[in-house]
Design an enzyme around this catalytic site. Structure first.
Site: not given
Length: 494
Positions: A74, A152, A176
């Site tokens: 990520k 996210s 997330s």
């Protein structure tokens, strides 16, 4: 290696094929790269490619449980030395900020043997439950490209669901990991506070509410990767007791008869869709058929106060991350999105005694959940209250954005904070996923399990929380559910 062969493997299976020399690490990597090139233009899941780095690494001797397995990080809190890291922010993207050292979680992933070949899309600083940054544009859900893959860690979830990689890096401040996993038909596990590292620069993130881990297709991949990454580091605020046995072993162990409470009542009073309620009812029946004691119950936590306290952490985090971007990369106010600027202003406006009171109440929530867990081993809810929103559906309403901008120009941030409009904004932003934040504020481990699909073929996750530091119990339950109602072969049409 053909895509149909590659996509039938989870990470551990790919590693076994590499270890047995049935395929090479390079062949696995090229299959992942080919899939990324074919599907990423539609999904915008990967925002930075690291193909050459991964190809060079694939030629080296590799060891670890995931030796030779393609992997994505990520683009937030999982830095790779020398590779630009934007945190989903236009400012950091513009300046080309690149860290000089690996994040500790990256070091541990590399020791596990993975081939990191890209970085995934995230909202600016991970502050949203959708992935729609101004820096990179929206990530799209492989099950329906008009829908969000959540946030996210939306880019990671979209990539795994589309078969680009069997698992990918993710982190979780308020859902997330679990929310993107839920709407992409994947397994999402949030370890408990302090179980995985945040170093080398900090021992924990936002008072321990945020954690690093992965999103995966199989339960055993998540368990084995947590085995590889769990444990203290030099900056750890405290040291947890090590797990009783490897988490990978827990997945295949026969689970004990559990007392499971379930609820479809959203903590902040938001309406819960019929599909989410049906998903929980079906999960309750499945669990009862497996021999567990299942009954409706809800912990006695005031949802409005919980919303305010989650807001305090979110505002504080925004202020911290904006200040760090300015310090580390010379970013300017205009580099940040309006929502981010508003949240950061609120963080600066929040008084120290108000933040301290929120942190104290988080300890109250821990106490309340500890009492709740005297009766129940697990607390089950929907992961999301509704199906995934359409792209742009959760953007801040224009009237509220205009009010916030005008108040900021007049120096009235304190008035915004106390006006009730902040709570309205928070409620609007997380109304579709209000069940996950409690686990972050208490530091408890939690997971989203893909147990439900709608008649139109869209996934919904079921959320489970356990006692603090009892990740093993959740992995046993997840393994049992995976065997009873497999999901690995469910694939999106994209």
């Amino acid at each position: 290696m053909r895509f149909d062969e590659y996509s039938r493997c989870d990470g551990l299976r790919l590693a076994q094929l590499v270890a047995d020399r049935e395929i090479s690490a390079a062949e696995a990597l090229e299959a992942a790269i080919a899939r990324a090139e074919a599907i990423n233009p539609r999904l915008n899941a990967i925002v930075a490619r690291m193909d050459s780095i991964a190809r060079e690494r694939a030629r080296e001797p590799l060891s670890g449980p995931f030796a030779g397995v393609p992997f994505l990080e990520k683009d937030l809190g999982q830095e790779y030395a020398g590779v630009p890291c934007s945190y989903g922010s236009r400012g950091l993207k513009r300046t080309g900020f690149a860290p000089s050292v690996h994040a500790e979680i990256t070091e541990r992933w590399l020791k596990a043997g993975v081939l990191i070949f890209g970085r995934t899309n995230t909202p600016e600083f991970g502050l949203q439950l959708v992935t729609e940054s101004a820096a990179w544009g929206p990530a799209r859900n492989p099950w329906s490209v008009d829908l969000t893959p959540g946030g996210s860690s939306g880019g990671s979830a979209a990539a795994v669901a589309a078969g680009i990689a069997p698992l990918a890096g993710a982190n979780d401040l308020g859902g997330s990991i679990r929310v993107p996993a839920a709407v992409c038909g994947l397994f999402g596990f949030k370890p408990g506070r302090g179980r995985t590292p945040w170093g080398p620069e900090r021992g924990e993130m936002l008072f321990g509410s945020a954690v690093n881990h992965v999103i995966s297709r199989s339960v055993r991949d998540s368990a084995a990767m947590l085995d590889a990454t769990q444990g203290p580091e030099l900056a750890s605020a405290f040291q947890l007791a090590p797990p009783q046995r490897p988490y990978l072993e827990e997945v295949s162990r026969e689970g004990e008869r559990l007392r499971i409470a379930f609820s479809t009542r959203a903590p902040f009073g938001e309406p819960v869709g019929r599909e989410a309620s049906a998903a929980v009812d079906a999960a309750a029946k499945l669990l009862a058929s497996l021999g567990h004691e299942v009954e409706p119950a809800t912990p006695a936590i005031d949802g409005e106060t919980l919303l305010d306290d989650f807001g305090s952490l979110l505002f504080t985090g925004a202020a911290l991350l904006v200040a760090e971007a300015k310090r580390r990369a010379g970013c300017r106010d205009g580099d940040f999105e309006p929502d981010t600027r508003l949240l950061a202003r609120l963080g600066h406006t929040l008084r120290a005694d108000e933040l301290a009171a929120s942190l104290d109440r988080c300890q109250d929530y821990v106490r309340i959940m500890n009492v709740f867990h005297r009766r129940y081993d697990v607390y089950m809810t929907p992961t999301t209250a509704t199906l995934a929103p359409h792209i742009g559906e959760t953007s801040t309403p224009r009237a509220l954005a205009a009010f916030a901008a005008a108040a900021a120009r007049l120096g009235l941030s304190r008035a915004i904070l106390s006006s009730g409009r902040v709570r309205a904004l928070l409620r609007f932003k997380i109304a579709w996923a209000p069940f996950t934040e409690l686990a972050n504020l208490t530091g408890a481990p939690a997971m989203s399990v893909p147990l439900h699909w709608t008649a139109d073929g869209l996934p919904m996750g079921i959320h489970f929380m356990s006692r603090a530091s009892d990740e093993g119990l959740l992995f046993r339950l997840a393994g049992e559910l995976e065997r009873a109602q497999p999901w690995f072969d469910r694939r999106p049409p994209a």
